[in-house]
Design a protein around this motif. Structure first.
Motif, PDB file in Angstrom:
ATOM      1  N   MET A   3       0.850  -1.191   0.000  1.00  0.00           N
ATOM      2  CA  MET A   3       0.000   0.000   0.000  1.00  0.00           C
ATOM      3  C   MET A   3       0.892   1.249   0.000  1.00  0.00           C
ATOM      4  O   MET A   3       1.783   1.378   0.836  1.00  0.00           O
ATOM      5  N   LYS A   4       0.666   2.170  -0.937  1.00  0.00           N
ATOM      6  CA  LYS A   4       1.575   3.297  -1.089  1.00  0.00           C
ATOM      7  C   LYS A   4       1.389   4.380  -0.030  1.00  0.00           C
ATOM      8  O   LYS A   4       2.319   4.730   0.690  1.00  0.00           O
ATOM      9  N   ASN A   5       0.189   4.938   0.059  1.00  0.00           N
ATOM     10  CA  ASN A   5      -0.049   6.062   0.965  1.00  0.00           C
ATOM     11  C   ASN A   5      -1.390   5.888   1.676  1.00  0.00           C
ATOM     12  O   ASN A   5      -2.363   5.428   1.071  1.00  0.00           O
ATOM     13  N   ILE A   6      -1.408   6.298   2.936  1.00  0.00           N
ATOM     14  CA  ILE A   6      -2.635   6.247   3.718  1.00  0.00           C
ATOM     15  C   ILE A   6      -2.921   7.635   4.281  1.00  0.00           C
ATOM     16  O   ILE A   6      -2.031   8.278   4.850  1.00  0.00           O
ATOM     17  N   ASN A   7      -4.139   8.107   4.102  1.00  0.00           N
ATOM     18  CA  ASN A   7      -4.613   9.342   4.720  1.00  0.00           C
ATOM     19  C   ASN A   7      -5.673   8.996   5.756  1.00  0.00           C
ATOM     20  O   ASN A   7      -6.581   8.209   5.469  1.00  0.00           O
ATOM     21  N   ILE A   8      -5.558   9.585   6.949  1.00  0.00           N
ATOM     22  CA  ILE A   8      -6.496   9.328   8.033  1.00  0.00           C
ATOM     23  C   ILE A   8      -7.192  10.625   8.409  1.00  0.00           C
ATOM     24  O   ILE A   8      -6.536  11.634   8.676  1.00  0.00           O
ATOM     25  N   MET A   9      -8.516  10.602   8.419  1.00  0.00           N
ATOM     26  CA  MET A   9      -9.307  11.757   8.834  1.00  0.00           C
ATOM     27  C   MET A   9      -9.915  11.485  10.201  1.00  0.00           C
ATOM     28  O   MET A   9     -10.731  10.576  10.363  1.00  0.00           O
ATOM     29  N   ASP A  67      -5.978   6.108  17.625  1.00  0.00           N
ATOM     30  CA  ASP A  67      -4.882   5.185  17.929  1.00  0.00           C
ATOM     31  C   ASP A  67      -5.120   3.835  17.247  1.00  0.00           C
ATOM     32  O   ASP A  67      -4.214   3.245  16.642  1.00  0.00           O
ATOM     33  N   LEU A  68      -6.343   3.337  17.319  1.00  0.00           N
ATOM     34  CA  LEU A  68      -6.677   2.062  16.681  1.00  0.00           C
ATOM     35  C   LEU A  68      -6.502   2.139  15.161  1.00  0.00           C
ATOM     36  O   LEU A  68      -5.951   1.226  14.537  1.00  0.00           O
ATOM     37  N   ALA A  69      -6.970   3.239  14.570  1.00  0.00           N
ATOM     38  CA  ALA A  69      -6.843   3.403  13.114  1.00  0.00           C
ATOM     39  C   ALA A  69      -5.382   3.524  12.698  1.00  0.00           C
ATOM     40  O   ALA A  69      -4.960   2.935  11.692  1.00  0.00           O
ATOM     41  N   LEU A  70      -4.605   4.266  13.478  1.00  0.00           N
ATOM     42  CA  LEU A  70      -3.196   4.441  13.140  1.00  0.00           C
ATOM     43  C   LEU A  70      -2.428   3.129  13.291  1.00  0.00           C
ATOM     44  O   LEU A  70      -1.564   2.809  12.470  1.00  0.00           O
ATOM     45  N   SER A  71      -2.748   2.358  14.315  1.00  0.00           N
ATOM     46  CA  SER A  71      -2.096   1.052  14.495  1.00  0.00           C
ATOM     47  C   SER A  71      -2.373   0.150  13.298  1.00  0.00           C
ATOM     48  O   SER A  71      -1.472  -0.554  12.815  1.00  0.00           O
ATOM     49  N   TRP A  72      -3.621   0.172  12.810  1.00  0.00           N
ATOM     50  CA  TRP A  72      -3.960  -0.611  11.615  1.00  0.00           C
ATOM     51  C   TRP A  72      -3.155  -0.114  10.418  1.00  0.00           C
ATOM     52  O   TRP A  72      -2.609  -0.914   9.643  1.00  0.00           O
ATOM     53  N   ALA A  73      -3.081   1.206  10.267  1.00  0.00           N
ATOM     54  CA  ALA A  73      -2.356   1.782   9.133  1.00  0.00           C
ATOM     55  C   ALA A  73      -0.881   1.393   9.162  1.00  0.00           C
ATOM     56  O   ALA A  73      -0.300   1.056   8.126  1.00  0.00           O
ATOM     57  N   VAL A  74      -0.269   1.427  10.328  1.00  0.00           N
ATOM     58  CA  VAL A  74       1.145   1.064  10.457  1.00  0.00           C
ATOM     59  C   VAL A  74       1.376  -0.376  10.028  1.00  0.00           C
ATOM     60  O   VAL A  74       2.380  -0.698   9.376  1.00  0.00           O
ATOM     61  N   GLN A  93       0.008  -1.937   7.719  1.00  0.00           N
ATOM     62  CA  GLN A  93      -0.038  -2.056   6.257  1.00  0.00           C
ATOM     63  C   GLN A  93       1.288  -1.671   5.603  1.00  0.00           C
ATOM     64  O   GLN A  93       1.445  -1.836   4.391  1.00  0.00           O
ATOM     65  N   GLU A  94       2.223  -1.123   6.387  1.00  0.00           N
ATOM     66  CA  GLU A  94       3.546  -0.722   5.911  1.00  0.00           C
ATOM     67  C   GLU A  94       3.467   0.231   4.712  1.00  0.00           C
ATOM     68  O   GLU A  94       4.085  -0.001   3.657  1.00  0.00           O
ATOM     69  N   PRO A  95       2.741   1.337   4.847  1.00  0.00           N
ATOM     70  CA  PRO A  95       2.647   2.292   3.732  1.00  0.00           C
ATOM     71  C   PRO A  95       3.926   3.118   3.610  1.00  0.00           C
ATOM     72  O   PRO A  95       4.754   3.159   4.528  1.00  0.00           O
ATOM     73  N   LEU A  96       4.084   3.779   2.481  1.00  0.00           N
ATOM     74  CA  LEU A  96       5.205   4.696   2.304  1.00  0.00           C
ATOM     75  C   LEU A  96       5.024   5.946   3.141  1.00  0.00           C
ATOM     76  O   LEU A  96       5.994   6.522   3.634  1.00  0.00           O
ATOM     77  N   SER A  97       3.771   6.393   3.278  1.00  0.00           N
ATOM     78  CA  SER A  97       3.515   7.613   4.046  1.00  0.00           C
ATOM     79  C   SER A  97       2.133   7.563   4.679  1.00  0.00           C
ATOM     80  O   SER A  97       1.249   6.825   4.222  1.00  0.00           O
ATOM     81  N   ILE A  98       1.974   8.362   5.732  1.00  0.00           N
ATOM     82  CA  ILE A  98       0.675   8.537   6.381  1.00  0.00           C
ATOM     83  C   ILE A  98       0.462  10.035   6.587  1.00  0.00           C
ATOM     84  O   ILE A  98       1.342  10.728   7.103  1.00  0.00           O
ATOM     85  N   LYS A  99      -0.701  10.524   6.177  1.00  0.00           N
ATOM     86  CA  LYS A  99      -1.091  11.902   6.434  1.00  0.00           C
ATOM     87  C   LYS A  99      -2.305  11.898   7.364  1.00  0.00           C
ATOM     88  O   LYS A  99      -3.259  11.150   7.137  1.00  0.00           O
ATOM     89  N   LEU A 100      -2.256  12.741   8.388  1.00  0.00           N
ATOM     90  CA  LEU A 100      -3.307  12.797   9.403  1.00  0.00           C
ATOM     91  C   LEU A 100      -4.024  14.140   9.333  1.00  0.00           C
ATOM     92  O   LEU A 100      -3.386  15.197   9.374  1.00  0.00           O
ATOM     93  N   PHE A 101      -5.352  14.091   9.240  1.00  0.00           N
ATOM     94  CA  PHE A 101      -6.174  15.291   9.193  1.00  0.00           C
ATOM     95  C   PHE A 101      -7.190  15.254  10.341  1.00  0.00           C
ATOM     96  O   PHE A 101      -7.493  14.189  10.872  1.00  0.00           O
ATOM     97  N   GLY A 102      -7.718  16.418  10.677  1.00  0.00           N
ATOM     98  CA  GLY A 102      -8.753  16.474  11.716  1.00  0.00           C
ATOM     99  C   GLY A 102      -8.231  16.125  13.096  1.00  0.00           C
ATOM    100  O   GLY A 102      -8.967  15.585  13.918  1.00  0.00           O
TER     101      GLY A 102
END
Length: 214
Positions: free
Chosen positions: A1-7, A83-90, A92-101
């Motif tokens: 997975m390349k990039n993950i954005n979390i709102m 925290d739960l969403a970010l743990s899931w995202a991590v 997935q080993e993405p190249l980047s994570i952007k956090l909004f809200g």
């Protein structure tokens, strides 16, 4: 997975125009009220996390009809929804994570959210928190370049650990050379780049960089 954005569920007035961060390579996650915010922006989240105590029943039904993957949790738990969403995202080993809200509203949530950056730092995932006025990133020891951004001309550095050793800044209005910065110091608040690019480096500790407009 390349990039993950979390709102997350921060105030909508602080959320930037999301079209600049939305493309086919991006996997969107909505966290509780933040999932409804994504739908309102015309973005269908791929994953939704939360106890959904901060959205209406109509919003929840709309999300259930649109979002492919729904993760429902009890309101009483040991981790926040983000925290739960970010743990899931991590995982997935993405190249980047952007956090909004993640800013505005309750101060305890905001300070806790900044500390969540340490999770991704340990996994060496490029992560940034973004709102209308600021971007916030966390760094381990090393050397880094910074490009000029006219929309966020002010650059501040804050220690996340008790001590940051040998901090050097080049290409900035206020330069430093192998300076030790202690927790609580305001020495590196509100600097500016004087060239198209600058650089910073340090040898020990954890450093937060905040880029802001006025």
């Amino acid at each position: 997975m390349k990039n993950i954005n979390i709102m997350a569920g921060g105030p909508s007035c602080l959320i930037p125009d999301l079209s600049a961060y939305h493309d086919s390579s991006t996997h969107w996650i909505g966290v509780d009220r933040g999932a409804a915010t994504l739908l309102e922006a015309g973005i269908i989240p791929h994953e939704v996390f939360g106890d959904f105590d901060s959205i209406t029943n109509e919003q929840k039904i709309a999300l259930e009809n649109e979002a492919p993957h729904f993760h429902i949790y009890q309101a009483e738990k040991d981790q926040t929804d983000l925290d739960l969403a970010l743990s899931w995202a991590v995982e997935q080993e993405p190249l980047s994570i952007k956090l909004f809200g993640i800013s505005g509203g309750r101060a305890d949530h905001f300070l806790g959210n900044i500390q969540l950056l340490y999770q991704t730092l340990k996994k060496k995932i490029d992560t940034v928190m973004i709102d209308r006025q600021n971007t916030i990133s966390m760094f381990s020891p090393g050397s880094y370049t910074v490009s000029h951004d006219p929309s966020k001309p002010y650059v501040s550095f804050l220690p996340f650990t008790e001590l940051v050793k040998n901090l050097s800044l080049t290409g900035f209005k206020y330069s430093l050379n192998n300076c030790h910065i202690t927790l609580g110091s305001t020495l590196c608040i509100s600097n500016e780049l004087i060239h198209s690019k600058g650089a910073f480096s340090f040898t020990e500790g954890i450093l937060i960089m905040i880029r802001s407009d006025d």
